[in-house]
Write an enzyme that holds these catalytic residues in place. Structure first.
Site, PDB file in Angstrom:
ATOM      1  N   ASP A 152     -12.720  -9.325   3.910  1.00  0.00           N
ATOM      2  CA  ASP A 152     -13.918  -9.494   3.069  1.00  0.00           C
ATOM      3  C   ASP A 152     -14.400 -10.946   3.168  1.00  0.00           C
ATOM      4  O   ASP A 152     -15.604 -11.205   3.238  1.00  0.00           O
ATOM      5  CB  ASP A 152     -13.632  -9.132   1.601  1.00  0.00           C
ATOM      6  CG  ASP A 152     -13.979  -7.663   1.280  1.00  0.00           C
ATOM      7  OD1 ASP A 152     -13.809  -6.811   2.167  1.00  0.00           O
ATOM      8  OD2 ASP A 152     -14.431  -7.388   0.150  1.00  0.00           O
ATOM      9  N   LYS A 192       3.071 -15.340   3.760  1.00  0.00           N
ATOM     10  CA  LYS A 192       3.362 -16.155   2.586  1.00  0.00           C
ATOM     11  C   LYS A 192       4.880 -16.294   2.519  1.00  0.00           C
ATOM     12  O   LYS A 192       5.523 -16.018   1.503  1.00  0.00           O
ATOM     13  CB  LYS A 192       2.779 -15.465   1.339  1.00  0.00           C
ATOM     14  CG  LYS A 192       2.743 -16.311   0.094  1.00  0.00           C
ATOM     15  CD  LYS A 192       1.812 -17.504   0.169  1.00  0.00           C
ATOM     16  CE  LYS A 192       2.054 -18.413  -1.029  1.00  0.00           C
ATOM     17  NZ  LYS A 192       1.448 -19.746  -0.871  1.00  0.00           N
ATOM     18  N   TYR A 194       0.806  -1.228   0.000  1.00  0.00           N
ATOM     19  CA  TYR A 194       0.000   0.000   0.000  1.00  0.00           C
ATOM     20  C   TYR A 194       0.835   1.274   0.000  1.00  0.00           C
ATOM     21  O   TYR A 194       0.293   2.365  -0.133  1.00  0.00           O
ATOM     22  CB  TYR A 194      -0.949  -0.001   1.210  1.00  0.00           C
ATOM     23  CG  TYR A 194      -2.161  -0.878   0.991  1.00  0.00           C
ATOM     24  CD1 TYR A 194      -2.054  -2.267   1.028  1.00  0.00           C
ATOM     25  CD2 TYR A 194      -3.413  -0.323   0.739  1.00  0.00           C
ATOM     26  CE1 TYR A 194      -3.164  -3.069   0.819  1.00  0.00           C
ATOM     27  CE2 TYR A 194      -4.525  -1.119   0.528  1.00  0.00           C
ATOM     28  CZ  TYR A 194      -4.399  -2.489   0.567  1.00  0.00           C
ATOM     29  OH  TYR A 194      -5.500  -3.284   0.350  1.00  0.00           O
ATOM     30  N   ASP A 231      -2.811 -18.765   2.210  1.00  0.00           N
ATOM     31  CA  ASP A 231      -3.726 -19.566   1.372  1.00  0.00           C
ATOM     32  C   ASP A 231      -4.443 -20.620   2.229  1.00  0.00           C
ATOM     33  O   ASP A 231      -5.664 -20.768   2.168  1.00  0.00           O
ATOM     34  CB  ASP A 231      -2.997 -20.196   0.168  1.00  0.00           C
ATOM     35  CG  ASP A 231      -1.655 -20.835   0.508  1.00  0.00           C
ATOM     36  OD1 ASP A 231      -1.211 -20.729   1.669  1.00  0.00           O
ATOM     37  OD2 ASP A 231      -1.052 -21.457  -0.385  1.00  0.00           O
ATOM     38  N   ASP A 249      -6.641  -7.036   4.160  1.00  0.00           N
ATOM     39  CA  ASP A 249      -7.745  -6.515   3.350  1.00  0.00           C
ATOM     40  C   ASP A 249      -8.567  -7.670   2.795  1.00  0.00           C
ATOM     41  O   ASP A 249      -9.795  -7.687   2.900  1.00  0.00           O
ATOM     42  CB  ASP A 249      -7.175  -5.669   2.197  1.00  0.00           C
ATOM     43  CG  ASP A 249      -8.272  -5.193   1.268  1.00  0.00           C
ATOM     44  OD1 ASP A 249      -9.302  -4.700   1.766  1.00  0.00           O
ATOM     45  OD2 ASP A 249      -8.118  -5.343   0.040  1.00  0.00           O
TER      46      ASP A 249
HETATM   47  C1  IPM Z   1     -10.687  -1.453   2.616  1.00  0.00           C
HETATM   48  C2  IPM Z   1     -10.605  -1.111   1.149  1.00  0.00           C
HETATM   49  C3  IPM Z   1      -9.368  -0.279   0.834  1.00  0.00           C
HETATM   50  C4  IPM Z   1      -8.150  -1.082   1.244  1.00  0.00           C
HETATM   51  C5  IPM Z   1      -9.299   0.154  -0.635  1.00  0.00           C
HETATM   52  C6  IPM Z   1     -10.491   1.006  -0.999  1.00  0.00           C
HETATM   53  C7  IPM Z   1      -8.021   0.848  -0.981  1.00  0.00           C
HETATM   54  O1  IPM Z   1     -10.676  -2.261   0.373  1.00  0.00           O
HETATM   55  O2  IPM Z   1     -10.667  -0.539   3.457  1.00  0.00           O
HETATM   56  O3  IPM Z   1     -10.820  -2.636   2.943  1.00  0.00           O
HETATM   57  O4  IPM Z   1      -7.696  -1.943   0.472  1.00  0.00           O
HETATM   58  O5  IPM Z   1      -7.656  -0.851   2.331  1.00  0.00           O
HETATM   59 MN    MN Z   2     -11.165  -4.028   1.485  1.00  0.00          MN
END
Ligand code: IPM
Ligand code: MN
Ligand code: NAD
Length: 367
Positions: free
Chosen positions: A251, A190, A139, A223, A247
């Site tokens: 999700d 990893k 990042y 993984d 990140d």
């Molecule tokens: C999050 C988002 C951000 C990240 C993106 C929008 C850059 O996916 O906050 O999870 O990857 O941190």
């Molecule tokens: Mn995200």
């Protein structure tokens, strides 16, 4: 001198303003009806502003946030009219990097039985917290493109991992586990492929773990960790990992708790013991945001789930010194799910605003 806490509010793009409107109602309820000393400071930043006058994240706004605010509440950023994410990049990373909020803390907790999509597991099995490194990794934006647009094109994004950055995040995860009675910390890397950067993670993780003998330290390749999260989430308490993996797995984690409409987060600069980052400067502002993005297809349809933002406000109130209010908001969200007073993504049929109405009514009834 006052105890008043200044909260900067950046609603942002897409569904951001819709979910933050409901979160703001909760904060205003606490301010007006319960006397919490909060002052909201709405900031006109996001894609509309950028398209109007090219403003992304002004230095004077950042300076005031850093000096005067207690917290920032952010909705979401990202708008198809700004394809390169310029404004969002400046705002989001201006806050995370600019305030050195190195720990992105993302609880993965299912607040209702039917939210868990796994056949053999229930809500008590989905209860873990991810500590995502938030100021380094890929990042940092170091890299470049060479011979762009030709067949010889080269594209490089550097992955930066520092001893200080890795150690403080790992320590923050162990400190959290200790403070909250969690028995196990996993570190996901990893290191079998990223032999330089992630060997550092591996080495520092087990070094730091010796300071926490009562906590089990486990390593997992990222993984395999994805596999295990779906096969049996109950084995996880705390996961520490790098920026990119954090990140992605949050999700995945959101899917275990009912979707992105249920996932909250806080970005902090924890004070860790025995780390190279020992210079205790002024207290840092923390940043709170739902895990989800701006979901452009949902924008303006009154269908976005505002509960992630309500839980995010809960995390903020807990951080600011009102942990009972955090618990109360969690209970109300759990009831919204149980009684189907929620949006379609989590099995209800209410709109975004109607969920907000219900949350406020519940808060008022409970007082
Ligand atoms: C999050 C988002 C951000 C990240 C993106 C929008 C850059 O996916 O906050 O999870 O990857 O941190
Ligand atoms: Mn995200
Ligand atoms: P997204 O999180 O916006 O959406 C992913 C999926 O989840 C979509 O199906 C969406 O409809 C659903 N969803 C998200 N939030 C929801 C909610 N509150 N209620 C119901 N459903 C919800 O991710 P994306 O589509 O990959 O990205 C859209 C934009 O958001 C992009 O510009 C991306 O860069 C940005 N983004 C910003 C942030 C942030 O500001 N912190 C986080 C993630 C993505």
């Amino acid at each position: 001198m006052t105890d008043e806490k200044l909260i900067a509010v950046i609603a942002g793009d897409g569904i951001g303003p819709e979910v933050i409107a409901q979160a703001t109602r909760v904060l205003n309820y606490y301010r007006e009806e319960r006397g919490l000393p909060l002052r909201l400071w709405p900031l006109d930043l996001g894609a509309d502003r950028y398209l109007r006058d090219k403003t992304t994240y002004p230095a004077e706004v950042h300076a005031r946030i850093a000096q005067e605010a207690s917290a920032v509440l952010l909705g979401a950023l990202g708008d198809p009219r700004v394809p390169a994410f310029e404004h969002a990049h400046d705002i989001l990373f201006g806050l995370r990097f600019g305030l050195d909020l190195y720990a992105n803390v993302r609880p993965i907790r299912a607040l209702g039985e039917r939210l868990v999509p796994l056949r053999d597991f229930g809500m008590e099995d989905v209860d873990l917290v991810v500590f995502r490194e938030n100021t380094e990794g890929v990042y940092v934006g170091i890299g470049g493109q060479f011979k762009r647009g030709t067949l010889d094109e080269v594209a490089i994004s550097e992955d930066v991992n520092t001893r200080k950055g890795v150690e403080r995040l790992i320590r923050a995860g162990f400190d959290y586990a200790r403070a909250h009675g969690r028995r196990r910390v996993h570190m996901a890397d990893k290191s079998n492929a990223m032999r330089h950067a992630h060997e550092l993670w591996y080495r520092v993780f087990f070094e730091v773990a010796t300071d926490y003998p009562e906590i089990e330290a486990r390593h997992a390749y990222i993984d395999a960790l994805c596999l295990h999260l779906v096969q049996d989430p109950s084995q996880f308490d705390v996961i520490v990992t790098c920026n990119l993996f954090g990140d992605i797995i949050t999700d995945l984690g959101a899917a275990l708790q009912g979707g992105l409409g249920m996932a909250a987060s806080g970005n902090y600069h924890p004070r860790v013991e025995r780390c190279c980052d020992q210079k205790h400067g002024p207290a840092r502002v923390a940043l709170f945001e739902p895990v989800h993005g701006s979901a452009p297809p949902l924008a303006g349809t009154d269908t976005a789930n505002p509960l992630a933002s309500v839980l995010t406000v809960g995390m903020m109130l807990g951080h600011l010194g009102w942990p009972e209010e955090e618990r109360r908001l969690e209970q109300i969200v759990a009831r919204a799910i149980a009684e189907k007073r929620c949006t379609r993504d989590v099995g209800g049929d209410l709109g975004t605003c109607a969920v907000g109405d219900w949350v406020i009514a519940e808060l008022s009834a409970a007082s």
